[in-house]
Design an enzyme around this catalytic site. Structure first.
Site, PDB file in Angstrom:
ATOM      1  N   ARG A 118      10.303 -47.161 -17.166  1.00 54.53           N
ATOM      2  CA  ARG A 118      10.302 -45.777 -16.682  1.00 54.53           C
ATOM      3  C   ARG A 118      11.544 -45.067 -17.168  1.00 54.53           C
ATOM      4  NH1 ARG A 118      14.437 -46.169 -13.136  1.00 54.53           N
ATOM      5  NH2 ARG A 118      14.628 -48.083 -11.889  1.00 54.53           N
ATOM      6  N   GLU A 151      16.435 -57.487 -16.534  1.00 55.61           N
ATOM      7  CA  GLU A 151      15.129 -56.919 -16.249  1.00 55.61           C
ATOM      8  C   GLU A 151      14.850 -55.786 -17.210  1.00 55.61           C
ATOM      9  OE1 GLU A 151      15.093 -55.419 -12.276  1.00 55.61           O
ATOM     10  OE2 GLU A 151      16.552 -53.847 -12.674  1.00 55.61           O
ATOM     11  N   HIS A 193      27.262 -54.874 -16.497  1.00 53.41           N
ATOM     12  CA  HIS A 193      25.853 -54.466 -16.505  1.00 53.41           C
ATOM     13  C   HIS A 193      25.689 -53.454 -17.647  1.00 53.41           C
ATOM     14  CE1 HIS A 193      22.124 -53.075 -14.069  1.00 53.41           C
ATOM     15  NE2 HIS A 193      22.034 -52.628 -15.302  1.00 53.41           N
ATOM     16  N   LYS A 222      15.807 -64.772  -6.059  1.00 56.90           N
ATOM     17  CA  LYS A 222      15.398 -63.402  -6.381  1.00 56.90           C
ATOM     18  C   LYS A 222      13.893 -63.220  -6.219  1.00 56.90           C
ATOM     19  CE  LYS A 222      17.547 -61.234  -9.682  1.00 56.90           C
ATOM     20  NZ  LYS A 222      18.087 -60.805 -10.997  1.00 56.90           N
TER      21      LYS A 222
END
Length: 450
Positions: A291, A287, A207, A157
């Site tokens: 924002r 992660e 997720h 990654k």
């Protein structure tokens, strides 16, 4: 409170921010490229300034042009929306140096959490579980040795960037060196940074993300979770809140570690911590997005809290007026992203003129879009043209309401993905809530392509 805000973005998110500002009595400045001269955000803002030609790099990523527009119009703050410059720490720092408030976290926090290797280390130190992996490794032989220790399959990654770029799946040791080199090359070409790290590839995962609001007075509130497992090539297609898959115990644990992490790093403004959760309910930090998220409307639907308005208030140094115990999740919400793509041609993006548009209505139905009848979609930008969001008392009722809304949505003149969304909502695994991040790959991509 600010008297004037410049929106450094385009499309539906620029419209979303303009509407919030209007309700707060704050004047707005829109910036636009020559290709977006006829876009809605240009006409609905109080002022508008062209900042360059169609190319994103010459307009919406043109930091000097955006800051010049803010100074010229007397804007006191800049809202970056999502994407584009929203997680660019250099832009946030320059805003501060120019005496303009950046509506988001500090540039130092954006830089820290944007470096995925540093973000992993930071979250691990804050007590957040992370996926087994490595630090940044620049030597290919050392990386190969570490990969064999971690075990396959694994991911190489990129340290920088996002949106699924700079990620390579390695399933066998003999493939590692080639995939490692390709990942570094892609990271360098995309982000001008070839730093990569290794991470164990988890299969059959969900997720799940936790939405946070954090003011400058160390008040941290979590607004529940969102399930974002319906993805194609690491791009989300459909999101729902609350997740149909997690227990109250897991939810409370996720919220607790997320709030503690935000307090530990001194986070400010809106942010989202994203987790991968396996079939045993174990979850791992993936992660942090520093924002506003594309899918923020479903959280607004189930909490009644306007996240954009609170972003602005927090940036103006106003404290949160509610605490964690005041957040009550009511009912269920689903968001379907509508993209100008042809699913039968491998989801090929397309553009064209909107010949006819009918937007679905009714209680608790919301369509955030840049479209209007006669609008010509330019070919230079992201293919998402709208987000359809619905809310109802139960998940079953919400699925039915979304199906009805999708059937009512009419967009003539372009190909779009509303039929794919209907197919997803009708799939037995989705109805049961028993779906994972590989859902589209296993259930839809191959049938569509055939």
């Amino acid at each position: 409170m600010f008297s004037k805000i410049l929106i450094a973005n385009r499309g539906e998110i620029a419209l979303r921010i303009i509407r919030a500002c209007k309700e707060m009595g704050v004047a707005t400045v829109a910036v636009f490229s020559t290709a977006d001269e006829n876009s809605l955000h240009v006409s609905l803002a109080d002022e508008s300034i062209c900042i360059g030609p169609a190319s994103v790099s010459d307009s919406y990523l043109n930091i000097s042009a955006i800051l010049s527009a803010a100074v010229l119009t007397g804007a006191e703050a800049i809202h970056p929306g999502y994407g584009l410059l929203s997680e660019n720490h250099k832009f946030a720092r320059l805003c501060t140096q120019c005496g303009i408030s950046f509506i988001g976290p500090s540039w130092e926090l954006i830089q820290k959490m944007g470096d995925k290797d540093q973000a992993r280390s930071t979250m691990k130190a804050a007590g957040v579980p992370v996926v087994p992996g490595s630090d940044i490794i620049n030597d290919s032989n050392e990386a190969h040795k570490k990969a064999d220790e971690i075990g396959y399959p694994l991911l190489v990654k990129a340290r920088s960037g996002g949106g699924g770029k700079g990620i390579r799946l390695v399933e066998r040791s003999e493939d590692f060196l080639n995939e490692y080199a390709l990942a570094r090359q892609e990271a360098q070409n995309t982000f001008n940074d070839d730093g990569v790290y290794l991470e164990k590839f988890l299969t059959k995962v969900k997720h799940i993300e936790i939405q946070l609001l954090c003011d400058r007075h160390r008040n941290v509130v979590a607004l529940g979770e969102r399930e974002c497992s319906i993805q194609r090539k690491n791009q989300k297609l459909l999101e729902e809140s609350p997740s149909p898959s997690i227990t109250p115990e897991i939810r409370n644990k996720m919220i607790a570690v997320s709030r503690q992490a935000a307090l530990t790093i001194g986070y400010e403004n809106a942010g989202t911590i994203e987790f991968l959760m396996d079939t045993d309910g174990h979850f791992y930090f993936m992660e942090m997005n520093t924002r506003l998220q594309v899918e923020h409307p479903i959280t607004e639907m189930v909490t009644g809290i306007d996240i954009v308005k609170w972003q602005i208030r927090i940036a103006a140094d106003l404290p949160l007026t509610f605490e964690q115990e005041d957040v009550i999740i009511r009912g269920h919400a689903i968001e379907c992203r509508i993209n100008a793509e042809n699913p039968l041609l491998n989801f090929r993006p397309n553009c064209g003129t909107i010949e006819f548009l009918h937007v679905p209505g009714g209680p608790w139905v919301r369509f955030d879009t840049l479209l209007y009848q006669g609008y010509t979609i330019p070919p230079y930008y992201d293919s998402m043209v709208g987000k359809l969001i619905v809310h109802s008392k139960t998940r079953e009722l919400t699925i039915r309401k979304m199906k009805a809304a999708l059937c009512e949505l009419v967009i003539e003149g372009i190909d779009h993905t509303s039929q794919v969304q209907l197919d997803i909502l009708s799939h037995p695994l989705f109805i049961k809530g028993d779906y994972y991040t590989d859902f589209m790959e296993n259930e839809f991509d191959k049938p569509l392509l055939n």
